[in-house]
Design a protein around this motif. Structure first.
Motif, PDB file in Angstrom:
ATOM      1  N   LEU A   1      -5.143  13.660 -13.029  1.00  0.00           N
ATOM      2  CA  LEU A   1      -4.229  12.533 -13.246  1.00  0.00           C
ATOM      3  C   LEU A   1      -4.226  11.601 -12.041  1.00  0.00           C
ATOM      4  CD1 LEU A   1      -2.354  11.371 -15.338  1.00  0.00           C
ATOM      5  CD2 LEU A   1      -0.457  12.646 -14.327  1.00  0.00           C
ATOM      6  N   ALA A   2      -4.330  12.162 -10.833  1.00  0.00           N
ATOM      7  CA  ALA A   2      -4.401  11.332  -9.632  1.00  0.00           C
ATOM      8  C   ALA A   2      -5.658  10.478  -9.644  1.00  0.00           C
ATOM      9  CB  ALA A   2      -4.372  12.209  -8.379  1.00  0.00           C
ATOM     10  N   MET A   3      -6.783  11.050 -10.094  1.00  0.00           N
ATOM     11  CA  MET A   3      -8.045  10.296 -10.171  1.00  0.00           C
ATOM     12  C   MET A   3      -7.977   9.230 -11.256  1.00  0.00           C
ATOM     13  SD  MET A   3     -10.792  13.393  -9.600  1.00  0.00           S
ATOM     14  CE  MET A   3     -12.209  12.293  -9.807  1.00  0.00           C
ATOM     15  N   ALA A   4      -7.294   9.547 -12.351  1.00  0.00           N
ATOM     16  CA  ALA A   4      -7.123   8.554 -13.412  1.00  0.00           C
ATOM     17  C   ALA A   4      -6.316   7.368 -12.904  1.00  0.00           C
ATOM     18  CB  ALA A   4      -6.437   9.192 -14.616  1.00  0.00           C
ATOM     19  N   TYR A   5      -5.243   7.670 -12.135  1.00  0.00           N
ATOM     20  CA  TYR A   5      -4.458   6.579 -11.549  1.00  0.00           C
ATOM     21  C   TYR A   5      -5.324   5.741 -10.624  1.00  0.00           C
ATOM     22  CZ  TYR A   5      -1.765   3.954  -8.275  1.00  0.00           C
ATOM     23  OH  TYR A   5      -1.322   2.918  -7.481  1.00  0.00           O
ATOM     24  N   LYS A   6      -6.122   6.404  -9.781  1.00  0.00           N
ATOM     25  CA  LYS A   6      -6.964   5.681  -8.831  1.00  0.00           C
ATOM     26  C   LYS A   6      -7.956   4.777  -9.549  1.00  0.00           C
ATOM     27  CE  LYS A   6      -8.048   4.693  -4.645  1.00  0.00           C
ATOM     28  NZ  LYS A   6      -7.072   3.948  -3.810  1.00  0.00           N
ATOM     29  N   ALA A   7      -8.458   5.229 -10.687  1.00  0.00           N
ATOM     30  CA  ALA A   7      -9.380   4.407 -11.467  1.00  0.00           C
ATOM     31  C   ALA A   7      -8.687   3.144 -11.975  1.00  0.00           C
ATOM     32  CB  ALA A   7      -9.930   5.219 -12.637  1.00  0.00           C
TER      33      ALA A   7
ATOM     34  N   ALA B   1       2.201  -0.838 -15.149  1.00  0.00           N
ATOM     35  CA  ALA B   1       2.853   0.273 -15.832  1.00  0.00           C
ATOM     36  C   ALA B   1       2.721   1.565 -15.030  1.00  0.00           C
ATOM     37  CB  ALA B   1       2.253   0.450 -17.226  1.00  0.00           C
ATOM     38  N   ALA B   2       1.533   1.785 -14.455  1.00  0.00           N
ATOM     39  CA  ALA B   2       1.288   3.012 -13.697  1.00  0.00           C
ATOM     40  C   ALA B   2       2.135   3.078 -12.430  1.00  0.00           C
ATOM     41  CB  ALA B   2      -0.193   3.120 -13.341  1.00  0.00           C
ATOM     42  N   ASN B   3       2.400   1.918 -11.839  1.00  0.00           N
ATOM     43  CA  ASN B   3       3.157   1.877 -10.583  1.00  0.00           C
ATOM     44  C   ASN B   3       4.653   1.668 -10.783  1.00  0.00           C
ATOM     45  OD1 ASN B   3       1.140   2.199  -8.460  1.00  0.00           O
ATOM     46  ND2 ASN B   3       0.316   0.241  -9.152  1.00  0.00           N
ATOM     47  N   PHE B   4       5.095   1.562 -12.019  1.00  0.00           N
ATOM     48  CA  PHE B   4       6.490   1.210 -12.275  1.00  0.00           C
ATOM     49  C   PHE B   4       7.457   2.244 -11.678  1.00  0.00           C
ATOM     50  CE2 PHE B   4      10.399   0.955 -14.741  1.00  0.00           C
ATOM     51  CZ  PHE B   4      10.647  -0.407 -14.751  1.00  0.00           C
ATOM     52  N   ILE B   5       7.271   3.511 -11.997  1.00  0.00           N
ATOM     53  CA  ILE B   5       8.175   4.545 -11.484  1.00  0.00           C
ATOM     54  C   ILE B   5       7.990   4.743  -9.978  1.00  0.00           C
ATOM     55  CG2 ILE B   5       8.769   7.000 -11.573  1.00  0.00           C
ATOM     56  CD1 ILE B   5       8.179   6.932 -14.567  1.00  0.00           C
ATOM     57  N   PRO B   6       6.750   4.849  -9.472  1.00  0.00           N
ATOM     58  CA  PRO B   6       6.578   5.001  -8.019  1.00  0.00           C
ATOM     59  C   PRO B   6       7.191   3.860  -7.210  1.00  0.00           C
ATOM     60  CG  PRO B   6       4.563   5.637  -9.136  1.00  0.00           C
ATOM     61  CD  PRO B   6       5.464   5.056 -10.190  1.00  0.00           C
ATOM     62  N   ALA B   7       7.144   2.644  -7.731  1.00  0.00           N
ATOM     63  CA  ALA B   7       7.743   1.514  -7.008  1.00  0.00           C
ATOM     64  C   ALA B   7       9.243   1.699  -6.861  1.00  0.00           C
ATOM     65  CB  ALA B   7       7.432   0.202  -7.721  1.00  0.00           C
ATOM     66  N   ARG B   8       9.861   2.252  -7.894  1.00  0.00           N
ATOM     67  CA  ARG B   8      11.299   2.475  -7.834  1.00  0.00           C
ATOM     68  C   ARG B   8      11.647   3.690  -6.983  1.00  0.00           C
ATOM     69  NH1 ARG B   8       9.304  -0.917 -10.742  1.00  0.00           N
ATOM     70  NH2 ARG B   8      10.616  -2.651 -11.437  1.00  0.00           N
ATOM     71  N   ILE B   9      10.728   4.612  -6.868  1.00  0.00           N
ATOM     72  CA  ILE B   9      10.907   5.714  -5.924  1.00  0.00           C
ATOM     73  C   ILE B   9      10.891   5.155  -4.494  1.00  0.00           C
ATOM     74  CG2 ILE B   9       9.833   7.801  -4.981  1.00  0.00           C
ATOM     75  CD1 ILE B   9       8.827   8.422  -7.802  1.00  0.00           C
ATOM     76  N   SER B  10      10.048   4.154  -4.267  1.00  0.00           N
ATOM     77  CA  SER B  10       9.978   3.539  -2.928  1.00  0.00           C
ATOM     78  C   SER B  10      11.296   2.890  -2.546  1.00  0.00           C
ATOM     79  CB  SER B  10       8.846   2.501  -2.872  1.00  0.00           C
ATOM     80  OG  SER B  10       9.211   1.278  -3.495  1.00  0.00           O
TER      81      SER B  10
ATOM     82  N   SER C   1       0.820  -1.218   0.000  1.00  0.00           N
ATOM     83  CA  SER C   1       0.000   0.000   0.000  1.00  0.00           C
ATOM     84  C   SER C   1       0.848   1.260   0.000  1.00  0.00           C
ATOM     85  CB  SER C   1      -0.949   0.001   1.199  1.00  0.00           C
ATOM     86  OG  SER C   1      -0.250   0.186   2.418  1.00  0.00           O
ATOM     87  N   VAL C   2       2.122   1.145   0.400  1.00  0.00           N
ATOM     88  CA  VAL C   2       3.021   2.298   0.347  1.00  0.00           C
ATOM     89  C   VAL C   2       3.131   2.814  -1.087  1.00  0.00           C
ATOM     90  CG1 VAL C   2       5.457   2.948   0.470  1.00  0.00           C
ATOM     91  CG2 VAL C   2       4.378   1.845   2.412  1.00  0.00           C
ATOM     92  N   VAL C   3       3.161   1.895  -2.041  1.00  0.00           N
ATOM     93  CA  VAL C   3       3.277   2.295  -3.446  1.00  0.00           C
ATOM     94  C   VAL C   3       1.919   2.707  -4.013  1.00  0.00           C
ATOM     95  CG1 VAL C   3       3.874   1.533  -5.779  1.00  0.00           C
ATOM     96  CG2 VAL C   3       5.310   0.875  -3.852  1.00  0.00           C
ATOM     97  N   ASP C   4       0.956   1.766  -4.034  1.00  0.00           N
ATOM     98  CA  ASP C   4      -0.296   2.081  -4.722  1.00  0.00           C
ATOM     99  C   ASP C   4      -1.239   2.973  -3.925  1.00  0.00           C
ATOM    100  OD1 ASP C   4      -1.472   0.300  -2.879  1.00  0.00           O
ATOM    101  OD2 ASP C   4      -1.418  -1.361  -4.271  1.00  0.00           O
ATOM    102  N   GLY C   5      -1.011   3.087  -2.609  1.00  0.00           N
ATOM    103  CA  GLY C   5      -1.887   3.921  -1.805  1.00  0.00           C
ATOM    104  C   GLY C   5      -1.298   5.254  -1.394  1.00  0.00           C
ATOM    105  N   VAL C   6       0.029   5.418  -1.543  1.00  0.00           N
ATOM    106  CA  VAL C   6       0.681   6.643  -1.079  1.00  0.00           C
ATOM    107  C   VAL C   6       1.534   7.281  -2.177  1.00  0.00           C
ATOM    108  CG1 VAL C   6       2.304   7.636   0.574  1.00  0.00           C
ATOM    109  CG2 VAL C   6       0.727   5.846   1.313  1.00  0.00           C
ATOM    110  N   ILE C   7       2.608   6.588  -2.560  1.00  0.00           N
ATOM    111  CA  ILE C   7       3.565   7.196  -3.478  1.00  0.00           C
ATOM    112  C   ILE C   7       2.945   7.485  -4.849  1.00  0.00           C
ATOM    113  CG2 ILE C   7       5.765   6.909  -4.669  1.00  0.00           C
ATOM    114  CD1 ILE C   7       6.749   5.266  -2.316  1.00  0.00           C
ATOM    115  N   SER C   8       2.244   6.506  -5.412  1.00  0.00           N
ATOM    116  CA  SER C   8       1.669   6.691  -6.748  1.00  0.00           C
ATOM    117  C   SER C   8       0.651   7.833  -6.810  1.00  0.00           C
ATOM    118  CB  SER C   8       1.034   5.383  -7.231  1.00  0.00           C
ATOM    119  OG  SER C   8       2.027   4.426  -7.528  1.00  0.00           O
ATOM    120  N   PRO C   9      -0.333   7.890  -5.895  1.00  0.00           N
ATOM    121  CA  PRO C   9      -1.279   9.014  -5.960  1.00  0.00           C
ATOM    122  C   PRO C   9      -0.608  10.382  -5.847  1.00  0.00           C
ATOM    123  CG  PRO C   9      -2.135   7.288  -4.541  1.00  0.00           C
ATOM    124  CD  PRO C   9      -0.715   6.925  -4.863  1.00  0.00           C
TER     125      PRO C   9
END
Length: 216
Positions: free
Chosen positions: A69-75, A103-112, A50-58
């Protein structure tokens, strides 16, 4: 985070059956036969993901393109959580939504992979272990993203994650992540949640800093 705290409290009170029921509301795996250690593992894994898909990505997409764009990611993320798994009914849509979410979480996961060790250092956890586990085990997961944050948390907490899970009675074996420097304990749930809070703060501060620097 609230669900994780509830699981922690139920385990602390010795109410494992209730803890399993609470856990079943936040994970997809079968929980009815999990022992205390496996309940802890499932909870920590969920917090780490959830750190990635619930915090960093949004926050990442909000910084790039604001609320739209944040709402599009959430969708995309919501669609993946609903049908992003393999079965005959949702095979085509599930595969598409899962790959889109990856694909949407690829960069945020690496930020984590950067923020989790920094957060563990600030919290006086095992920062070197977090870095080492990300480098060694971050790519082991079938998902291109979830293994990174799980590895970071496993290393910081000095515990082992991954292993066998059951979904609707069917066994699914996932790679083991991390090194078991100690047995899992219920305090690891709270530690993982606090680690998530610090990562969240660092993410927000980083986003604000980038907005100021690039005048977005």
């Amino acid at each position: 985070a609230d669900e994780g705290i509830n699981v922690f409290n139920l385990i602390f009170e010795g109410r494992l059956n209730k803890a399993r029921e609470q856990l079943s509301m936040i994970v997809g795996r079968d929980t009815q036969d999990l022992n205390e250690s496996e309940i802890i593992r499932a909870t920590v894994e969920t917090v780490a993901e959830s750190v990635v898909d619930g915090v960093i990505s949004p926050i990442f997409y909000a910084a790039l393109g604001g609320a739209p764009l944040a709402m599009a990611y959430k969708a995309v993320n919501t669609l993946d959580s609903m049908v992003g798994y393999r079965n005959q009914r949702h095979e085509e849509l599930g595969c598409f939504s899962a790959r889109l979410d990856d694909a949407a979480n690829f960069i945020p996961a690496r930020i984590s992979a950067v923020l989790i060790p920094i957060a563990s250092l600030l919290m006086r956890m095992y920062c070197i272990g977090s870095i080492k586990t990300i480098l060694l085990d971050g790519g082991k997961s079938p998902s291109p993203n979830s293994g990174i944050s799980q590895a970071g948390f496993a290393g910081a907490l000095k515990i082992q994650l991954g292993g066998d899970n059951y979904y609707e009675g069917v066994k699914h074996s996932k790679p083991v992540i991390g090194f078991a420097h100690k047995d899992r304990e219920i305090k690891d749930i709270k530690r993982s949640i606090y680690l998530m809070y610090v990562v969240s703060t660092l993410t927000l501060l980083s986003a604000v800093f980038m907005l100021i620097i690039f005048d977005l």
